[in-house]
Design a protein around this motif. Structure first.
Motif, mmCIF file in Angstrom:
data_model
loop_
_atom_site.group_PDB
_atom_site.id
_atom_site.type_symbol
_atom_site.label_atom_id
_atom_site.label_comp_id
_atom_site.label_asym_id
_atom_site.label_seq_id
_atom_site.Cartn_x
_atom_site.Cartn_y
_atom_site.Cartn_z
ATOM 1 N N PHE A 17 1.185 -11.791 2.072
ATOM 2 C CA PHE A 17 0.556 -10.506 1.725
ATOM 3 C C PHE A 17 0.795 -9.417 2.773
ATOM 4 C CE2 PHE A 17 -3.412 -7.873 1.219
ATOM 5 C CZ PHE A 17 -2.991 -7.240 0.071
ATOM 6 N N PRO A 18 0.700 -9.696 4.084
ATOM 7 C CA PRO A 18 1.016 -8.650 5.074
ATOM 8 C C PRO A 18 2.425 -8.096 4.925
ATOM 9 C CG PRO A 18 -0.153 -10.450 6.132
ATOM 10 C CD PRO A 18 0.178 -10.910 4.740
ATOM 11 N N LEU A 19 3.397 -8.986 4.666
ATOM 12 C CA LEU A 19 4.775 -8.516 4.470
ATOM 13 C C LEU A 19 4.898 -7.682 3.197
ATOM 14 C CD1 LEU A 19 7.201 -11.414 5.503
ATOM 15 C CD2 LEU A 19 6.911 -9.169 6.571
ATOM 16 N N ALA A 20 4.124 -8.033 2.169
ATOM 17 C CA ALA A 20 4.142 -7.257 0.928
ATOM 18 C C ALA A 20 3.665 -5.830 1.192
ATOM 19 C CB ALA A 20 3.256 -7.928 -0.124
ATOM 20 N N ILE A 21 2.635 -5.682 2.018
ATOM 21 C CA ILE A 21 2.146 -4.344 2.379
ATOM 22 C C ILE A 21 3.221 -3.578 3.143
ATOM 23 C CG2 ILE A 21 0.466 -3.070 3.763
ATOM 24 C CD1 ILE A 21 -1.566 -5.245 3.132
ATOM 25 N N GLN A 22 3.832 -4.229 4.120
ATOM 26 C CA GLN A 22 4.865 -3.562 4.916
ATOM 27 C C GLN A 22 6.041 -3.139 4.051
ATOM 28 O OE1 GLN A 22 5.780 -5.442 8.831
ATOM 29 N NE2 GLN A 22 4.093 -6.834 8.369
ATOM 30 N N HIS A 23 6.431 -4.010 3.129
ATOM 31 C CA HIS A 23 7.560 -3.684 2.252
ATOM 32 C C HIS A 23 7.212 -2.501 1.341
ATOM 33 C CE1 HIS A 23 11.345 -4.584 0.235
ATOM 34 N NE2 HIS A 23 10.731 -4.353 -0.908
ATOM 35 N N LEU A 24 5.981 -2.474 0.828
ATOM 36 C CA LEU A 24 5.543 -1.354 0.001
ATOM 37 C C LEU A 24 5.633 -0.040 0.766
ATOM 38 C CD1 LEU A 24 3.980 -0.186 -2.540
ATOM 39 C CD2 LEU A 24 1.896 -0.641 -1.230
ATOM 40 N N LEU A 25 5.286 -0.076 2.053
ATOM 41 C CA LEU A 25 5.224 1.151 2.852
ATOM 42 C C LEU A 25 6.593 1.635 3.315
ATOM 43 C CD1 LEU A 25 2.079 0.292 4.986
ATOM 44 C CD2 LEU A 25 2.217 1.976 3.144
ATOM 45 N N GLU A 26 7.621 0.800 3.197
ATOM 46 C CA GLU A 26 8.951 1.208 3.652
ATOM 47 C C GLU A 26 9.445 2.466 2.938
ATOM 48 O OE1 GLU A 26 11.594 -2.074 3.347
ATOM 49 O OE2 GLU A 26 10.701 -3.171 5.036
ATOM 50 N N THR A 27 9.145 2.568 1.644
ATOM 51 C CA THR A 27 9.560 3.765 0.903
ATOM 52 C C THR A 27 8.804 4.990 1.399
ATOM 53 O OG1 THR A 27 7.932 3.257 -0.823
ATOM 54 C CG2 THR A 27 10.183 2.471 -1.154
ATOM 55 N N TRP A 28 7.554 4.787 1.827
ATOM 56 C CA TRP A 28 6.771 5.903 2.382
ATOM 57 C C TRP A 28 7.333 6.339 3.726
ATOM 58 C CZ3 TRP A 28 2.824 8.411 -0.148
ATOM 59 C CH2 TRP A 28 2.399 7.809 -1.340
#
Length: 219
Positions: free
Chosen positions: A95-106
């Protein structure tokens, strides 16, 4: 009096859920538009390029080969990005990596903003449906909280586990008090919090700390 308060609360929850559903429907519509205008057009172009090749002639020039490879690479990358938007990568395993991956586009689309993440290396097992709700909530909070124009904004996101509770903190620091007041009073933020509370049976609330708007999610 109790009945009136209950009816009012139910009405507010209904408003929040309707707003949330409209946002998710709009997101799906925009994804469909991207597919029609991007991926499908690119697949048609690749197909036409192959159809126009001389019949039986496999001796392609280097430039033509490179052009087709580039088109295939772009097509593949578009499919990867679409897959990640529909079902975020890592969401089942980390889950932490999922958050980081989501934020990469931001990070890419808001390069003027200073992001700081505080993520644990490991995390408890999180159900996929709850993980999706948390990610979508974080995404919606960011969408309504960031200025359209360039501004000196910093964002701090922290994921923690407290006893049996998961905790996510989103802190957005604005350049001045007027910007803070504007984003603090948006009704959409309460819609997001109400929806999160309804869908997860958790807690979601926001408060002010100096020039920062701080949102807390517990589940």
């Amino acid at each position: 009096m109790t009945l009136i308060l209950l009816v009012k609360k139910l009405y507010q929850t209904q408003q929040a859920l309707q707003w949330w559903c409209c946002r998710q429907s709009l997101k799906m519509f925009l994804e469909a538009e991207k597919i029609r205008d991007g991926i499908l057009q690119e697949s048609f172009t690749i197909r036409r390029s192959l159809e126009l090749l001389p019949g039986g002639n496999l001796d392609l020039s280097t430039s033509k080969t490179q052009e087709l490879l580039k088109r295939f690479d772009n097509f593949h990358q578009s499919l990867v990005q679409l897959s990640d938007r529909l079902f975020p990568v890592y969401i089942q395993d980390n889950f932490p990596l999922a958050i980081q991956h989501l934020l990469e586009t931001w990070f890419t689309s808001h390069s003027q903003i200073c992001f700081h993440l505080d993520m644990p290396k490991s995390w408890r097992h999180e159900s996929v449906d709850r993980s999706l709700i948390i990610l979508r909530t974080l995404e919606e909070l960011l969408k309504i909280s960031l200025p359209e124009v360039l501004a000196q904004v910093s964002i701090y996101i922290c994921l923690q586990q407290q006893a049996n509770l998961g905790k996510l903190v989103l802190q957005i620091t604005y350049p001045d008090i007027s910007t803070l007041v504007f984003y603090k009073n948006l009704p959409e933020r309460e819609y997001i919090c109400k929806t999160f509370r309804f869908l997860t049976s958790g807690k979601c609330f926001c408060c002010i700390n100096n020039l920062s708007l701080v949102c807390y999610l517990y589940w």
